[in-house]
Design an enzyme around this catalytic site. Structure first.
Site, PDB file in Angstrom:
ATOM      1  N   GLY A  37       5.152  12.182   4.761  1.00  0.00           N
ATOM      2  CA  GLY A  37       5.673  11.754   6.054  1.00  0.00           C
ATOM      3  C   GLY A  37       5.093  12.579   7.188  1.00  0.00           C
ATOM      4  O   GLY A  37       4.486  13.633   6.979  1.00  0.00           O
ATOM      5  N   SER A  76       9.228   8.657  -1.400  1.00  0.00           N
ATOM      6  CA  SER A  76       8.221   8.537  -2.464  1.00  0.00           C
ATOM      7  C   SER A  76       6.866   8.296  -1.838  1.00  0.00           C
ATOM      8  O   SER A  76       6.762   7.558  -0.854  1.00  0.00           O
ATOM      9  CB  SER A  76       8.554   7.375  -3.402  1.00  0.00           C
ATOM     10  OG  SER A  76       7.500   7.183  -4.337  1.00  0.00           O
ATOM     11  N   LYS A  92       8.372  12.870 -10.259  1.00  0.00           N
ATOM     12  CA  LYS A  92       9.612  13.615 -10.066  1.00  0.00           C
ATOM     13  C   LYS A  92      10.522  12.977  -9.021  1.00  0.00           C
ATOM     14  O   LYS A  92      11.745  12.931  -9.199  1.00  0.00           O
ATOM     15  CB  LYS A  92       9.305  15.063  -9.666  1.00  0.00           C
ATOM     16  CG  LYS A  92       8.778  15.919 -10.811  1.00  0.00           C
ATOM     17  CD  LYS A  92       8.371  17.297 -10.349  1.00  0.00           C
ATOM     18  CE  LYS A  92       9.555  18.126  -9.914  1.00  0.00           C
ATOM     19  NZ  LYS A  92       9.154  19.513  -9.538  1.00  0.00           N
ATOM     20  N   TYR A 146       2.961   5.937 -10.495  1.00  0.00           N
ATOM     21  CA  TYR A 146       3.775   5.258  -9.479  1.00  0.00           C
ATOM     22  C   TYR A 146       4.565   4.104 -10.092  1.00  0.00           C
ATOM     23  O   TYR A 146       5.774   3.992  -9.900  1.00  0.00           O
ATOM     24  CB  TYR A 146       2.865   4.750  -8.362  1.00  0.00           C
ATOM     25  CG  TYR A 146       3.604   4.098  -7.204  1.00  0.00           C
ATOM     26  CD1 TYR A 146       4.488   4.832  -6.413  1.00  0.00           C
ATOM     27  CD2 TYR A 146       3.398   2.767  -6.888  1.00  0.00           C
ATOM     28  CE1 TYR A 146       5.154   4.254  -5.349  1.00  0.00           C
ATOM     29  CE2 TYR A 146       4.058   2.167  -5.817  1.00  0.00           C
ATOM     30  CZ  TYR A 146       4.932   2.916  -5.048  1.00  0.00           C
ATOM     31  OH  TYR A 146       5.589   2.324  -4.000  1.00  0.00           O
ATOM     32  N   ARG A 187      -4.449   2.127   1.431  1.00  0.00           N
ATOM     33  CA  ARG A 187      -3.924   0.771   1.555  1.00  0.00           C
ATOM     34  C   ARG A 187      -4.876  -0.066   2.393  1.00  0.00           C
ATOM     35  O   ARG A 187      -5.509   0.419   3.329  1.00  0.00           O
ATOM     36  CB  ARG A 187      -2.509   0.789   2.130  1.00  0.00           C
ATOM     37  CG  ARG A 187      -1.492   1.297   1.115  1.00  0.00           C
ATOM     38  CD  ARG A 187      -0.085   1.309   1.652  1.00  0.00           C
ATOM     39  NE  ARG A 187       0.176   2.486   2.466  1.00  0.00           N
ATOM     40  CZ  ARG A 187       1.397   2.888   2.821  1.00  0.00           C
ATOM     41  NH1 ARG A 187       2.447   2.190   2.440  1.00  0.00           N
ATOM     42  NH2 ARG A 187       1.563   3.965   3.556  1.00  0.00           N
TER      43      ARG A 187
END
Length: 328
Positions: A37, A76, A92, A146, A187
């Site tokens: 983030g 995540s 995790k 993932y 992405r």
């Protein structure tokens, strides 16, 4: 005033969720450890009376004072480059992090919504993908960290619902785009737009015949909001079923950006899904939800965001190509 905890609050979707729930009159506690983030995504919220930020890694024990009505677990890594760069942390946060938040939900008697993903379907053998499809996932492939984190997350969530009786919701998020995405994170949309803005050729993996379905962020947030407040406990697809091939999409980006770059082709990464299209029949029925923003409109808004980034952000040193990264 209802109180909600949003993990991954400084991320792309997390920050937009903070905006929506503050607009709806909630007291929002945002939590993030900034591993993926960015602080700039929530800077506009810091001084608000009904927003509180907690710097914390959800894989560690979570303690919050006072009551809590809702939890949104969006902490995540969500891009290929991120979860391949930090595979252990990805596993995790899907396991330990989800366990901690489900425990918090139980202690606070709060309703919790878990952010799952279309990646639970893997490289699908069913098209479009509906919620009753179990998927085609390579557990030991590079994307498995993932995919399996999210599949385990769903199982753990349902176990807590059945065994402890806590109120749970699960959203399966399909490709979503909009302002606050990071360039060069692996992405397709930020990758293409970043390349176009830097004057680089657009990289397409494989022959470009693989498909994706892109949902604008405002539509995605609205679907999540409605799902949280519904009575439905099982996974729900939220995405835009308007499907397009990657090659055709690259051509759309070149037209949108007014650039004259070529499309260059590279080998398809391992286990990269060849088709991705949500069946949103259930979302329409249960939530009365369907996307409203057309791709042309959403892409124009997103491009406007990217073209106003600073030169430093545009050329920020990140792995630009998914296949380049996983082959290292």
């Amino acid at each position: 005033m209802k109180k909600i905890l949003i993990t991954g609050a400084a991320g792309f979707l997390g920050s937009h969720l903070c905006d929506r729930f503050i607009k709806e009159g909630y007291y929002v506690v945002g939590m993030d450890n900034f591993i993926t983030g960015e602080k700039k995504n929530i800077e506009h919220l810091i001084e608000l009376e009904n927003f509180e930020f907690v710097a914390h890694d959800v894989t560690n024990y979570i303690e919050l004072k006072g009551g809590l009505d809702y939890i949104l677990h969006f902490a995540s890594p969500a891009s290929p480059i991120d979860y391949l760069r930090i595979p252990i942390q990805t596993l995790k946060v899907g396991s330990l992090g989800t366990h901690n938040l489900l425990g918090l939900a139980r202690a606070k008697k709060a309703r919790i919504l878990i952010a799952s993903t279309s990646e639970v379907y893997g490289d699908p053998l069913v098209h479009p993908q509906s919620e009753d499809y179990y998927g085609n996932v390579n557990t030991i492939g590079p994307r498995g960290v993932y995919d399996e984190a999210k599949r385990f997350q769903e199982s753990l969530t349902m176990a807590y619902h059945r065994f402890h009786g806590i109120e749970t919701r699960i959203v399966r998020i399909f490709n979503t785009y909009g302002p606050r995405m990071r360039l060069n994170d692996g992405r397709v949309i930020p990758a293409f737009m970043g390349q176009a803005l830097r004057g680089e050729d657009l990289t397409v993996f494989g022959d470009g015949s693989q498909t994706r379905s892109f949902c604008y962020v405002d539509d995605q947030i609205d679907g999540i909001f409605k799902l949280l407040h519904s009575d439905y406990i099982y996974p729900v697809n939220i995405g835009n079923p308007n499907e397009i091939t990657i090659k055709d999409f690259a051509e759309e980006i070149i037209k949108l950006t007014g650039t004259n770059q070529k499309i260059v082709y590279k080998d398809l990464p391992v286990n990269d899904p060849l088709q991705r299209q949500p069946d949103i029949t259930l979302a329409k029925k249960i939530l009365g939800w369907e996307p409203k923003v057309e791709r042309k409109e959403g892409m124009a808004l997103t491009f406007n965001y990217f073209k106003n980034l600073s030169t430093e952000e545009l050329y920020k040193s990140e792995h630009k190509n998914f296949s380049d990264f996983i082959n290292k």
